[in-house]
Design a protein around this motif. Structure first.
Motif, PDB file in Angstrom:
ATOM      1  N   GLY A   1       0.820  -1.210   0.000  1.00  0.00           N
ATOM      2  CA  GLY A   1       0.000   0.000   0.000  1.00  0.00           C
ATOM      3  C   GLY A   1       0.852   1.257   0.000  1.00  0.00           C
ATOM      4  O   GLY A   1       0.610   2.199  -0.759  1.00  0.00           O
ATOM      5  N   LYS A   2       1.868   1.277   0.866  1.00  0.00           N
ATOM      6  CA  LYS A   2       2.775   2.428   0.927  1.00  0.00           C
ATOM      7  C   LYS A   2       3.494   2.628  -0.400  1.00  0.00           C
ATOM      8  O   LYS A   2       3.636   3.762  -0.874  1.00  0.00           O
ATOM      9  CB  LYS A   2       3.801   2.226   2.047  1.00  0.00           C
ATOM     10  N   ASN A   3       3.946   1.525  -0.988  1.00  0.00           N
ATOM     11  CA  ASN A   3       4.686   1.617  -2.251  1.00  0.00           C
ATOM     12  C   ASN A   3       3.817   2.140  -3.388  1.00  0.00           C
ATOM     13  O   ASN A   3       4.279   2.926  -4.220  1.00  0.00           O
ATOM     14  CB  ASN A   3       5.266   0.249  -2.619  1.00  0.00           C
ATOM     15  N   ILE A   4       2.572   1.698  -3.427  1.00  0.00           N
ATOM     16  CA  ILE A   4       1.663   2.145  -4.489  1.00  0.00           C
ATOM     17  C   ILE A   4       1.420   3.644  -4.376  1.00  0.00           C
ATOM     18  O   ILE A   4       1.482   4.384  -5.365  1.00  0.00           O
ATOM     19  CB  ILE A   4       0.335   1.363  -4.430  1.00  0.00           C
ATOM     20  N   ILE A   5       1.156   4.116  -3.162  1.00  0.00           N
ATOM     21  CA  ILE A   5       0.902   5.548  -2.956  1.00  0.00           C
ATOM     22  C   ILE A   5       2.147   6.373  -3.268  1.00  0.00           C
ATOM     23  O   ILE A   5       2.082   7.397  -3.964  1.00  0.00           O
ATOM     24  CB  ILE A   5       0.419   5.810  -1.514  1.00  0.00           C
ATOM     25  N   LYS A   6       3.299   5.944  -2.767  1.00  0.00           N
ATOM     26  CA  LYS A   6       4.538   6.685  -3.016  1.00  0.00           C
ATOM     27  C   LYS A   6       4.886   6.706  -4.501  1.00  0.00           C
ATOM     28  O   LYS A   6       5.346   7.731  -5.033  1.00  0.00           O
ATOM     29  CB  LYS A   6       5.693   6.058  -2.218  1.00  0.00           C
ATOM     30  N   SER A   7       4.664   5.571  -5.183  1.00  0.00           N
ATOM     31  CA  SER A   7       4.949   5.520  -6.616  1.00  0.00           C
ATOM     32  C   SER A   7       4.045   6.473  -7.377  1.00  0.00           C
ATOM     33  O   SER A   7       4.486   7.177  -8.293  1.00  0.00           O
ATOM     34  CB  SER A   7       4.770   4.089  -7.145  1.00  0.00           C
ATOM     35  N   ALA A   8       2.767   6.505  -6.997  1.00  0.00           N
ATOM     36  CA  ALA A   8       1.822   7.417  -7.653  1.00  0.00           C
ATOM     37  C   ALA A   8       2.247   8.871  -7.450  1.00  0.00           C
ATOM     38  O   ALA A   8       2.218   9.677  -8.395  1.00  0.00           O
ATOM     39  CB  ALA A   8       0.421   7.194  -7.093  1.00  0.00           C
ATOM     40  N   GLN A   9       2.661   9.195  -6.252  1.00  0.00           N
ATOM     41  CA  GLN A   9       3.094  10.565  -5.960  1.00  0.00           C
ATOM     42  C   GLN A   9       4.334  10.946  -6.764  1.00  0.00           C
ATOM     43  O   GLN A   9       4.443  12.055  -7.280  1.00  0.00           O
ATOM     44  CB  GLN A   9       3.352  10.718  -4.461  1.00  0.00           C
ATOM     45  N   MET A  10       5.242   9.995  -6.915  1.00  0.00           N
ATOM     46  CA  MET A  10       6.457  10.272  -7.671  1.00  0.00           C
ATOM     47  C   MET A  10       6.165  10.389  -9.165  1.00  0.00           C
ATOM     48  O   MET A  10       6.750  11.235  -9.860  1.00  0.00           O
ATOM     49  CB  MET A  10       7.505   9.180  -7.434  1.00  0.00           C
ATOM     50  N   VAL A  11       5.265   9.552  -9.660  1.00  0.00           N
ATOM     51  CA  VAL A  11       4.883   9.631 -11.073  1.00  0.00           C
ATOM     52  C   VAL A  11       4.291  11.004 -11.378  1.00  0.00           C
ATOM     53  O   VAL A  11       4.562  11.594 -12.428  1.00  0.00           O
ATOM     54  CB  VAL A  11       3.872   8.506 -11.426  1.00  0.00           C
ATOM     55  N   ILE A  12       3.508  11.526 -10.460  1.00  0.00           N
ATOM     56  CA  ILE A  12       2.906  12.850 -10.640  1.00  0.00           C
ATOM     57  C   ILE A  12       3.950  13.960 -10.505  1.00  0.00           C
ATOM     58  O   ILE A  12       4.046  14.853 -11.360  1.00  0.00           O
ATOM     59  CB  ILE A  12       1.775  13.071  -9.617  1.00  0.00           C
ATOM     60  N   ASN A  13       4.736  13.906  -9.449  1.00  0.00           N
ATOM     61  CA  ASN A  13       5.665  14.994  -9.143  1.00  0.00           C
ATOM     62  C   ASN A  13       6.883  15.047 -10.064  1.00  0.00           C
ATOM     63  O   ASN A  13       7.392  16.133 -10.373  1.00  0.00           O
ATOM     64  CB  ASN A  13       6.139  14.890  -7.690  1.00  0.00           C
ATOM     65  N   LYS A  14       7.343  13.880 -10.506  1.00  0.00           N
ATOM     66  CA  LYS A  14       8.572  13.852 -11.304  1.00  0.00           C
ATOM     67  C   LYS A  14       8.324  13.600 -12.786  1.00  0.00           C
ATOM     68  O   LYS A  14       9.109  14.034 -13.630  1.00  0.00           O
ATOM     69  CB  LYS A  14       9.531  12.788 -10.753  1.00  0.00           C
ATOM     70  N   TYR A  15       7.214  12.885 -13.086  1.00  0.00           N
ATOM     71  CA  TYR A  15       6.985  12.501 -14.488  1.00  0.00           C
ATOM     72  C   TYR A  15       5.653  13.008 -15.041  1.00  0.00           C
ATOM     73  O   TYR A  15       5.120  12.446 -15.998  1.00  0.00           O
ATOM     74  CB  TYR A  15       7.079  10.978 -14.620  1.00  0.00           C
ATOM     75  N   ASN A  16       5.134  14.059 -14.423  1.00  0.00           N
ATOM     76  CA  ASN A  16       3.918  14.713 -14.920  1.00  0.00           C
ATOM     77  C   ASN A  16       2.735  13.757 -15.076  1.00  0.00           C
ATOM     78  O   ASN A  16       1.910  13.916 -15.975  1.00  0.00           O
ATOM     79  CB  ASN A  16       4.197  15.409 -16.260  1.00  0.00           C
ATOM     80  N   GLY A  17       2.687  12.743 -14.216  1.00  0.00           N
ATOM     81  CA  GLY A  17       1.558  11.824 -14.224  1.00  0.00           C
ATOM     82  C   GLY A  17       1.676  10.649 -15.171  1.00  0.00           C
ATOM     83  O   GLY A  17       0.776   9.800 -15.227  1.00  0.00           O
ATOM     84  N   ASP A  18       2.776  10.587 -15.916  1.00  0.00           N
ATOM     85  CA  ASP A  18       2.985   9.483 -16.853  1.00  0.00           C
ATOM     86  C   ASP A  18       4.007   8.493 -16.301  1.00  0.00           C
ATOM     87  O   ASP A  18       5.096   8.898 -15.881  1.00  0.00           O
ATOM     88  CB  ASP A  18       3.482  10.005 -18.204  1.00  0.00           C
ATOM     89  N   VAL A  19       3.675   7.224 -16.324  1.00  0.00           N
ATOM     90  CA  VAL A  19       4.613   6.200 -15.871  1.00  0.00           C
ATOM     91  C   VAL A  19       5.853   6.252 -16.764  1.00  0.00           C
ATOM     92  O   VAL A  19       5.737   6.246 -17.997  1.00  0.00           O
ATOM     93  CB  VAL A  19       3.972   4.798 -15.952  1.00  0.00           C
ATOM     94  N   PRO A  20       7.050   6.336 -16.182  1.00  0.00           N
ATOM     95  CA  PRO A  20       8.270   6.412 -16.990  1.00  0.00           C
ATOM     96  C   PRO A  20       8.494   5.155 -17.820  1.00  0.00           C
ATOM     97  O   PRO A  20       7.992   4.082 -17.490  1.00  0.00           O
ATOM     98  CB  PRO A  20       9.373   6.600 -15.939  1.00  0.00           C
ATOM     99  N   GLN A  21       9.261   5.325 -18.887  1.00  0.00           N
ATOM    100  CA  GLN A  21       9.417   4.235 -19.839  1.00  0.00           C
ATOM    101  C   GLN A  21      10.853   3.733 -19.965  1.00  0.00           C
ATOM    102  O   GLN A  21      11.238   3.162 -20.996  1.00  0.00           O
ATOM    103  CB  GLN A  21       8.902   4.663 -21.213  1.00  0.00           C
ATOM    104  N   THR A  22      11.649   3.913 -18.929  1.00  0.00           N
ATOM    105  CA  THR A  22      13.000   3.346 -18.933  1.00  0.00           C
ATOM    106  C   THR A  22      13.220   2.558 -17.652  1.00  0.00           C
ATOM    107  O   THR A  22      12.600   2.843 -16.616  1.00  0.00           O
ATOM    108  CB  THR A  22      14.092   4.434 -19.027  1.00  0.00           C
ATOM    109  N   MET A  23      14.092   1.595 -17.732  1.00  0.00           N
ATOM    110  CA  MET A  23      14.416   0.770 -16.573  1.00  0.00           C
ATOM    111  C   MET A  23      14.947   1.636 -15.438  1.00  0.00           C
ATOM    112  O   MET A  23      14.525   1.502 -14.284  1.00  0.00           O
ATOM    113  CB  MET A  23      15.455  -0.284 -16.967  1.00  0.00           C
TER     114      MET A  23
END
Length: 212
Positions: free
Chosen positions: A89-111
């Motif tokens: 649960g923590k990982n999902i929320i933190k990942s969502a926050q990072m996707v928004i804050n660092k990648y403008n809401g788009d899941v990054p496409q590199t390893m």
């Protein structure tokens, strides 16, 4: 065991393609972030169970923003049966926050970028890259791949990262995407950890275990 492991690996792939060449990701999803979420949940959990969990989860949380702003206790309640629900649960929320804050809401496409997200190791990143974006930067190594790669003597390691390195050396890159899917499907249907059905295995004539 054939001397040339690359030729041996390709032989395995060609045989598996006849039965499993059409298989795709077993996780249900309709967006890259849904796949990321499902892949995080799949750690030490069957894909079948994850799909049952996400059936309701994806109805409740529709967007990356929904996950980023989720109440942790409510989210945990949805994912409880997937196991290790507090960390997931923590990982999902933190990942969502990072996707928004660092990648403008788009899941990054590199390893490299995916590995920065909470709860994401190479297996999860490979699953997302392959099934969400059609990219192959490695080979997804789950419990089925760990077990069957050892049975087939394609590696001697138990560590997923070391196994992936071994497989990337001998599996031609054009097969990286399908290799995991085929091995995983073989593991679910035939080469099960308990009570494997050797007689129906398409690899039974070359499997080292059955030649001893």
């Amino acid at each position: 065991m054939e001397r040339n492991k690359k030729e041996y690996a390709v032989r395995i792939i060609k045989i598996l393609e006849e039965d499993y060449g059409h298989v795709k990701c077993a996780l249900n999803f309709s967006s890259p972030f849904e796949l990321l979420t499902a892949a995080i949940l799949s750690a030490q959990c069957t894909d079948e169970r994850v799909n049952k969990v996400t059936e309701n989860l994806f109805k409740r949380y529709k967007s990356v923003e929904d996950y980023a702003n989720a109440d942790i206790l409510e989210l945990e309640n949805y994912i409880k049966s997937a196991g290790f629900f507090r960390n997931k649960g923590k990982n999902i929320i933190k990942s969502a926050q990072m996707v928004i804050n660092k990648y403008n809401g788009d899941v990054p496409q590199t390893m490299e970028e995916l590995l920065e997200l909470s709860g994401v190791a190479r297996k999860t990143a490979n699953v997302v890259l392959v099934s969400a974006f059609g990219k192959s930067e490695g080979i997804a190594v789950d419990t089925h791949v760990i077990r069957i790669a050892n049975l087939l003597e394609l590696t001697e390691y138990d560590d997923p990262v070391k196994i992936e390195k071994d497989l990337m050396k001998i599996v031609p890159k054009k097969y990286w995407i399908n290799f995991s899917f085929m091995i995983q499907t073989l593991g679910r249907r035939i080469c099960k950890a308990r009570n494997p059905v050797h007689v129906f295995c398409s690899l039974n004539k070359i499997c080292p275990l059955l030649q001893k």
